[in-house]
Design a protein around this motif. Structure first.
Motif, PDB file in Angstrom:
ATOM      1  N   ASP A 211       0.837  -1.210   0.000  1.00 50.62           N
ATOM      2  CA  ASP A 211       0.000   0.000   0.000  1.00 50.62           C
ATOM      3  C   ASP A 211       0.871   1.259   0.000  1.00 50.62           C
ATOM      4  O   ASP A 211       0.584   2.226  -0.703  1.00 50.62           O
ATOM      5  CB  ASP A 211      -0.881   0.017   1.256  1.00 50.62           C
ATOM      6  N   PHE A 212       1.919   1.250   0.812  1.00 54.60           N
ATOM      7  CA  PHE A 212       2.773   2.438   0.920  1.00 54.60           C
ATOM      8  C   PHE A 212       3.365   2.791  -0.444  1.00 54.60           C
ATOM      9  O   PHE A 212       3.329   3.945  -0.876  1.00 54.60           O
ATOM     10  CB  PHE A 212       3.884   2.159   1.945  1.00 54.60           C
ATOM     11  N   LEU A 264      -5.418  -1.031   5.317  1.00 54.20           N
ATOM     12  CA  LEU A 264      -4.311  -0.088   5.124  1.00 54.20           C
ATOM     13  C   LEU A 264      -3.558   0.143   6.438  1.00 54.20           C
ATOM     14  O   LEU A 264      -2.333   0.136   6.467  1.00 54.20           O
ATOM     15  CB  LEU A 264      -4.848   1.254   4.603  1.00 54.20           C
ATOM     16  N   ASN A 273       1.625   4.113   6.259  1.00 63.93           N
ATOM     17  CA  ASN A 273       0.576   3.990   5.231  1.00 63.93           C
ATOM     18  C   ASN A 273      -0.475   5.080   5.416  1.00 63.93           C
ATOM     19  O   ASN A 273      -0.921   5.712   4.455  1.00 63.93           O
ATOM     20  CB  ASN A 273      -0.134   2.632   5.343  1.00 63.93           C
TER      21      ASN A 273
END
Ligand code: SF4
Length: 441
Positions: A211-212, A264, A273
């Motif tokens: 996600d990051f 997340l 994140n």
């Protein structure tokens, strides 16, 4: 049936509030007969199950070491456990009213303890990110009336918040989106094809724990910075052209929204994140109006964040032992304090850490005296030194809860419980710990 044998009259409680999830729907019409809710109009499947499964509870109001006791004896024992401890912990708080949360924070203050909420195991990383980056926010009402690009990131509202799409984010006709769903674009980013993905116009299945990287690729593209095509796809599993298309759509939206969930905040990167999604939202405001909201789970977890923040300046994981608040997630969060065997007493309000904390934390909690207030019987209530069975907020008890967008909503209870409210018990404990504190001074 009433004691005289007649059937109680049907009452309709209009616009009752469901506290099962963070949507806190306040348009539920309850059909109530005596102490039974027969129907919950407009509630989703989770809300119906919440409202319709509150049968009369014959358990005693108070158990001390498993034996029935009076509430006043329970309050005395609870106050002594907390006042005599060197490092007491107050934990839970996300499934009760804000009035009760306020009293619980006061108790933590009087006993020089630590106060933490279930936020520390769900959106705690977001709380940290809000402090670092800030939050561009909006109410669900604004989103309903204006949102034309709706992104869900690591969140599956079709299963966790069943009325989210229909009441707030996708389906409703709004002032500036008069055609409802057809005026909106729905984007879902997740590591798997969830039930919510069916609602998406664009679905992005990214690699787990990336996600990051995906958010920073979007940040770069929004700013017009070139990104290596093969690197983007290798890292995220999604071709760069699709990220570019999303970045362009985000910049072109009139009112964009990102709702993010624990997919997340609780995966690799955690608060980094959350910071990335908040920073992306902030960046997008150079081009258009864009907001970002966490999709909160428990009915009043947002209230817990608000109340703890009003009282201490920090949203969760606060140590009051030195007479002033100190905030340090990881050091002052309940799961960590218990796992390190530091707390020597605890008060748990409407939470079940013995069902979901790590084994070292659970073992330590079992080894110390603790007090629990909960409407339900749980592993945590069964092992408590003092366990109070309390009335349920929103069903039996009035008060205030905060919707996931920080809007306070009043509760309209259906009928009175034979059990006391946690508010009354917490007030009793607060009064007694104050007396004990003044005697010690
Ligand atoms: S969406 Fe949530 S708050 Fe609304 S009725 Fe369903 S469970 Fe209750």
């Amino acid at each position: 049936m009433t004691p005289g044998g007649s059937t109680p009259e049907l009452r309709i409680v209009e616009d009752a509030t469901c506290t099962f999830c963070g949507c806190v729907c306040d348009d539920i019409n309850l059909h109530v007969r005596g102490e039974q809710i027969e129907k919950a109009e407009r509630a989703c499947v989770l809300g119906k199950s919440w409202f319709l499964n509150h049968d009369r509870d014959e358990r005693p109001d108070c158990l001390i070491e498993g034996r029935p006791a009076s509430v006043s004896d329970g309050i005395e024992r609870a106050a002594r456990i907390l006042a005599e401890a060197r490092y007491p912990l107050v934990y839970g708080l996300s499934d009760t009213t804000s009035e009760s949360q306020r009293v619980a924070v006061s108790i933590a203050d009087w006993i020089g303890g630590l106060v933490d909420t279930t936020t520390s195991v769900c959106h705690g990383p977001s709380g940290m990110a809000f402090q670092g980056v800030g939050e561009v926010t909006a109410s669900l009402g604004e989103i309903r009336n204006r949102g034309d690009l709706i992104v869900f990131w690591g969140s599956n509202p079709a299963e966790s918040h069943p009325r989210h799409f229909t009441k707030y984010s996708l389906m409703p006709k709004g002032l500036f989106v008069p055609n409802g769903r057809s005026d909106r674009t729905c984007v879902i980013v997740d590591v798997r094809r969830t039930k919510s993905a069916k609602a998406a116009d664009l679905f992005f299945q990214i690699k787990p724990r990336k996600d990051f990287e995906a958010l920073w690729i979007l940040r770069a593209l929004v700013q017009g910075i070139a990104v290596d095509e093969s690197l983007a796809e290798r890292e995220t599993g999604v071709p760069l052209a699709r990220w570019q298309d999303l970045a362009d759509r985000m910049k072109a939206a009139r009112f964009g929204v990102i709702f993010f969930g624990m997919g997340l905040t609780m995966t690799r990167g955690k608060h980094a994140n959350s910071e990335a999604v908040l920073a992306l939202t902030r960046d997008l405001n150079q081009f258009t109006r864009f907001v970002c909201k966490p999709n909160r789970g428990h009915g009043n977890v947002t209230g817990a964040d608000n109340v703890v923040a009003w009282r201490t300046g920090y949203p969760f994981g606060v140590n009051l032992a030195r007479g002033f608040p100190r905030f340090n997630p990881g050091e002052y969060t309940a799961a960590d304090v218990l796992a390190r065997r530091e707390a020597d007493a605890a008060m748990i309000v409407a939470s079940d850490p013995l069902a979901n904390f790590s084994q070292p934390a659970r073992e330590h909690l079992r080894s110390i005296p603790y007090v629990v207030l909960d409407p339900k019987e749980t592993p945590t209530t069964r092992a408590a030194t003092v366990a109070f069975t309390v009335a349920t907020y929103g069903i039996h008890v009035a008060g205030t809860v905060y919707r996931m967008d920080d809007v306070p909503i009043p509760l309209r209870p259906a009928y009175a419980s034979s059990h006391p409210s946690d508010y009354d018990i917490l007030k009793g404990i607060e009064s007694r710990v104050r007396q004990l504190a003044s005697q010690r001074a």
